[in-house]
Motif scaffolding. Structure first.
Motif, PDB file in Angstrom:
ATOM      1  N   LEU A  75       0.100  -7.565   2.291  1.00 37.08           N
ATOM      2  CA  LEU A  75       1.261  -6.733   2.595  1.00 37.08           C
ATOM      3  C   LEU A  75       0.847  -5.280   2.518  1.00 37.08           C
ATOM      4  O   LEU A  75       0.289  -4.830   1.517  1.00 37.08           O
ATOM      5  CB  LEU A  75       2.387  -7.002   1.595  1.00 37.08           C
ATOM      6  CG  LEU A  75       3.623  -6.101   1.710  1.00 37.08           C
ATOM      7  CD1 LEU A  75       4.333  -6.316   3.048  1.00 37.08           C
ATOM      8  CD2 LEU A  75       4.571  -6.357   0.542  1.00 37.08           C
ATOM      9  N   ASP A  76       1.120  -4.526   3.580  1.00 40.82           N
ATOM     10  CA  ASP A  76       0.893  -3.078   3.614  1.00 40.82           C
ATOM     11  C   ASP A  76       2.266  -2.414   3.533  1.00 40.82           C
ATOM     12  O   ASP A  76       3.038  -2.443   4.498  1.00 40.82           O
ATOM     13  CB  ASP A  76       0.152  -2.703   4.899  1.00 40.82           C
ATOM     14  CG  ASP A  76      -0.144  -1.211   5.018  1.00 40.82           C
ATOM     15  OD1 ASP A  76       0.102  -0.455   4.053  1.00 40.82           O
ATOM     16  OD2 ASP A  76      -0.622  -0.811   6.095  1.00 40.82           O
ATOM     17  N   VAL A  77       2.566  -1.825   2.378  1.00 38.43           N
ATOM     18  CA  VAL A  77       3.871  -1.205   2.129  1.00 38.43           C
ATOM     19  C   VAL A  77       3.810   0.266   2.516  1.00 38.43           C
ATOM     20  O   VAL A  77       2.944   0.998   2.041  1.00 38.43           O
ATOM     21  CB  VAL A  77       4.262  -1.330   0.642  1.00 38.43           C
ATOM     22  CG1 VAL A  77       5.600  -0.640   0.371  1.00 38.43           C
ATOM     23  CG2 VAL A  77       4.308  -2.794   0.218  1.00 38.43           C
ATOM     24  N   GLY A  78       4.727   0.681   3.391  1.00 40.35           N
ATOM     25  CA  GLY A  78       4.717   2.057   3.880  1.00 40.35           C
ATOM     26  C   GLY A  78       3.590   2.242   4.870  1.00 40.35           C
ATOM     27  O   GLY A  78       2.794   3.170   4.782  1.00 40.35           O
ATOM     28  N   CYS A  79       3.538   1.353   5.843  1.00 41.18           N
ATOM     29  CA  CYS A  79       2.393   1.257   6.769  1.00 41.18           C
ATOM     30  C   CYS A  79       2.260   2.413   7.741  1.00 41.18           C
ATOM     31  O   CYS A  79       1.202   2.572   8.359  1.00 41.18           O
ATOM     32  CB  CYS A  79       2.463  -0.053   7.548  1.00 41.18           C
ATOM     33  SG  CYS A  79       3.866  -0.156   8.692  1.00 41.18           S
ATOM     34  N   GLY A  80       3.294   3.229   7.897  1.00 45.47           N
ATOM     35  CA  GLY A  80       3.209   4.317   8.874  1.00 45.47           C
ATOM     36  C   GLY A  80       2.896   3.764  10.246  1.00 45.47           C
ATOM     37  O   GLY A  80       3.519   2.815  10.708  1.00 45.47           O
ATOM     38  N   GLY A  81       1.887   4.333  10.896  1.00 45.47           N
ATOM     39  CA  GLY A  81       1.509   3.895  12.235  1.00 45.47           C
ATOM     40  C   GLY A  81       0.605   2.680  12.278  1.00 45.47           C
ATOM     41  O   GLY A  81       0.232   2.215  13.347  1.00 45.47           O
ATOM     42  N   GLY A  82       0.207   2.168  11.112  1.00 51.02           N
ATOM     43  CA  GLY A  82      -0.571   0.938  11.066  1.00 51.02           C
ATOM     44  C   GLY A  82      -2.065   1.103  10.879  1.00 51.02           C
ATOM     45  O   GLY A  82      -2.819   0.169  11.119  1.00 51.02           O
ATOM     46  N   LEU A  83      -2.529   2.262  10.425  1.00 46.46           N
ATOM     47  CA  LEU A  83      -3.966   2.493  10.285  1.00 46.46           C
ATOM     48  C   LEU A  83      -4.634   1.474   9.361  1.00 46.46           C
ATOM     49  O   LEU A  83      -5.643   0.856   9.729  1.00 46.46           O
ATOM     50  CB  LEU A  83      -4.243   3.902   9.760  1.00 46.46           C
ATOM     51  CG  LEU A  83      -3.754   5.066  10.608  1.00 46.46           C
ATOM     52  CD1 LEU A  83      -3.931   6.383   9.874  1.00 46.46           C
ATOM     53  CD2 LEU A  83      -4.471   5.094  11.931  1.00 46.46           C
ATOM     54  N   LEU A  84      -4.113   1.304   8.171  1.00 45.76           N
ATOM     55  CA  LEU A  84      -4.686   0.346   7.234  1.00 45.76           C
ATOM     56  C   LEU A  84      -4.454  -1.080   7.710  1.00 45.76           C
ATOM     57  O   LEU A  84      -5.374  -1.913   7.674  1.00 45.76           O
ATOM     58  CB  LEU A  84      -4.092   0.541   5.832  1.00 45.76           C
ATOM     59  CG  LEU A  84      -4.583  -0.446   4.777  1.00 45.76           C
ATOM     60  CD1 LEU A  84      -6.069  -0.244   4.489  1.00 45.76           C
ATOM     61  CD2 LEU A  84      -3.756  -0.296   3.497  1.00 45.76           C
ATOM     62  N   ALA A  85      -3.253  -1.376   8.165  1.00 46.10           N
ATOM     63  CA  ALA A  85      -2.915  -2.734   8.606  1.00 46.10           C
ATOM     64  C   ALA A  85      -3.872  -3.225   9.687  1.00 46.10           C
ATOM     65  O   ALA A  85      -4.369  -4.363   9.627  1.00 46.10           O
ATOM     66  CB  ALA A  85      -1.471  -2.778   9.111  1.00 46.10           C
ATOM     67  N   GLU A  86      -4.151  -2.380  10.656  1.00 45.81           N
ATOM     68  CA  GLU A  86      -5.053  -2.792  11.735  1.00 45.81           C
ATOM     69  C   GLU A  86      -6.464  -3.034  11.219  1.00 45.81           C
ATOM     70  O   GLU A  86      -7.126  -3.997  11.616  1.00 45.81           O
ATOM     71  CB  GLU A  86      -5.067  -1.768  12.872  1.00 45.81           C
ATOM     72  CG  GLU A  86      -3.823  -1.828  13.719  1.00 45.81           C
ATOM     73  CD  GLU A  86      -3.979  -1.131  15.060  1.00 45.81           C
ATOM     74  OE1 GLU A  86      -5.122  -0.871  15.496  1.00 45.81           O
ATOM     75  OE2 GLU A  86      -2.930  -0.863  15.687  1.00 45.81           O
ATOM     76  N   SER A  87      -6.943  -2.187  10.327  1.00 41.56           N
ATOM     77  CA  SER A  87      -8.289  -2.366   9.781  1.00 41.56           C
ATOM     78  C   SER A  87      -8.401  -3.674   9.003  1.00 41.56           C
ATOM     79  O   SER A  87      -9.404  -4.383   9.108  1.00 41.56           O
ATOM     80  CB  SER A  87      -8.655  -1.189   8.876  1.00 41.56           C
ATOM     81  OG  SER A  87      -8.731  -0.002   9.629  1.00 41.56           O
ATOM     82  N   LEU A  88      -7.385  -3.996   8.220  1.00 39.92           N
ATOM     83  CA  LEU A  88      -7.400  -5.241   7.459  1.00 39.92           C
ATOM     84  C   LEU A  88      -7.310  -6.455   8.379  1.00 39.92           C
ATOM     85  O   LEU A  88      -7.979  -7.468   8.147  1.00 39.92           O
ATOM     86  CB  LEU A  88      -6.267  -5.240   6.433  1.00 39.92           C
ATOM     87  CG  LEU A  88      -6.348  -4.143   5.365  1.00 39.92           C
ATOM     88  CD1 LEU A  88      -5.093  -4.137   4.511  1.00 39.92           C
ATOM     89  CD2 LEU A  88      -7.602  -4.280   4.524  1.00 39.92           C
ATOM     90  N   ALA A  89      -6.518  -6.354   9.426  1.00 39.38           N
ATOM     91  CA  ALA A  89      -6.414  -7.459  10.389  1.00 39.38           C
ATOM     92  C   ALA A  89      -7.744  -7.690  11.100  1.00 39.38           C
ATOM     93  O   ALA A  89      -8.124  -8.833  11.366  1.00 39.38           O
ATOM     94  CB  ALA A  89      -5.305  -7.171  11.404  1.00 39.38           C
ATOM     95  N   ARG A  90      -8.465  -6.624  11.379  1.00 39.05           N
ATOM     96  CA  ARG A  90      -9.780  -6.762  12.033  1.00 39.05           C
ATOM     97  C   ARG A  90     -10.787  -7.481  11.137  1.00 39.05           C
ATOM     98  O   ARG A  90     -11.769  -8.039  11.622  1.00 39.05           O
ATOM     99  CB  ARG A  90     -10.326  -5.396  12.441  1.00 39.05           C
ATOM    100  CG  ARG A  90      -9.630  -4.824  13.648  1.00 39.05           C
ATOM    101  CD  ARG A  90     -10.320  -3.554  14.168  1.00 39.05           C
ATOM    102  NE  ARG A  90      -9.520  -3.010  15.238  1.00 39.05           N
ATOM    103  CZ  ARG A  90      -8.629  -2.010  15.079  1.00 39.05           C
ATOM    104  NH1 ARG A  90      -8.477  -1.445  13.899  1.00 39.05           N
ATOM    105  NH2 ARG A  90      -7.928  -1.590  16.103  1.00 39.05           N
TER     106      ARG A  90
END
Length: 167
Positions: A75-90
């Motif tokens: 879970l990425d809380v306060g993801c904004g534009g998704g910078l961390l989320a995309e890196s973790l998904a990769r």
């Protein structure tokens, strides 16, 4: 649908949500004048920290770096534009990314849809308090560069903690 977050059930500060929601596509501009540019420079270190700490905690340190968080629910809380989320998904994580800004969720969803490795990110317009109340839990909960933008840090952290799967 626009959600109204009340100060009694949420640590969300409406002025902060408006400010970050106005960033728009600048989330993905490493030279952004909207204040998100430094996040691009910090992101490799942030991802490395999440990956290595999660692997150590879950006994996956011996796995190769590309397998340490594969298939973990993060879970990425306060993801904004998704910078961390995309890196973790990769790196193979199954990512749910939440933000109380509807605009941020829209930008992040649009950006991640362009890449087969990130298009499966589950972006949700909600607060961590609302998500915690749902009972949903994750292997790893991240919230980076967010606490300074919340109204009630203790309630915010407690809600993040309730989203972590036991163990």
């Amino acid at each position: 649908m626009t959600k109204a977050f009340s100060s009694t059930t949420s640590s969300v500060i409406p002025e902060e949500i408006r400010k970050f929601g106005a960033v728009g596509t600048d989330w993905w501009d490493a030279d952004s004048k909207a204040g998100t540019g430094p996040l691009h420079a910090m992101n490799p270190a942030r991802v490395e920290f999440v990956r290595t700490r999660a692997a150590a905690h879950l006994g996956k340190s011996a796995a190769g770096s590309l397998d340490q968080i594969r298939d973990l629910e993060i879970l990425d809380v306060g993801c904004g534009g998704g910078l961390l989320a995309e890196s973790l998904a990769r790196l193979g994580a199954r990512v749910t990314a939440i933000d109380p800004s509807k605009e941020n969720v829209q930008i992040a969803t649009q950006h991640s849809a362009t890449d087969s490795l990130t298009k499966g990110i589950n972006y949700v317009h909600t607060s961590v308090e609302e998500l915690a109340e749902s009972g949903r839990q994750f292997d790893v909960v991240c919230s980076l560069e967010v606490i300074e933008h919340v109204d009630n840090p203790l309630a915010f952290i407690e809600s993040c903690g309730r989203c972590v799967r036991p163990g």
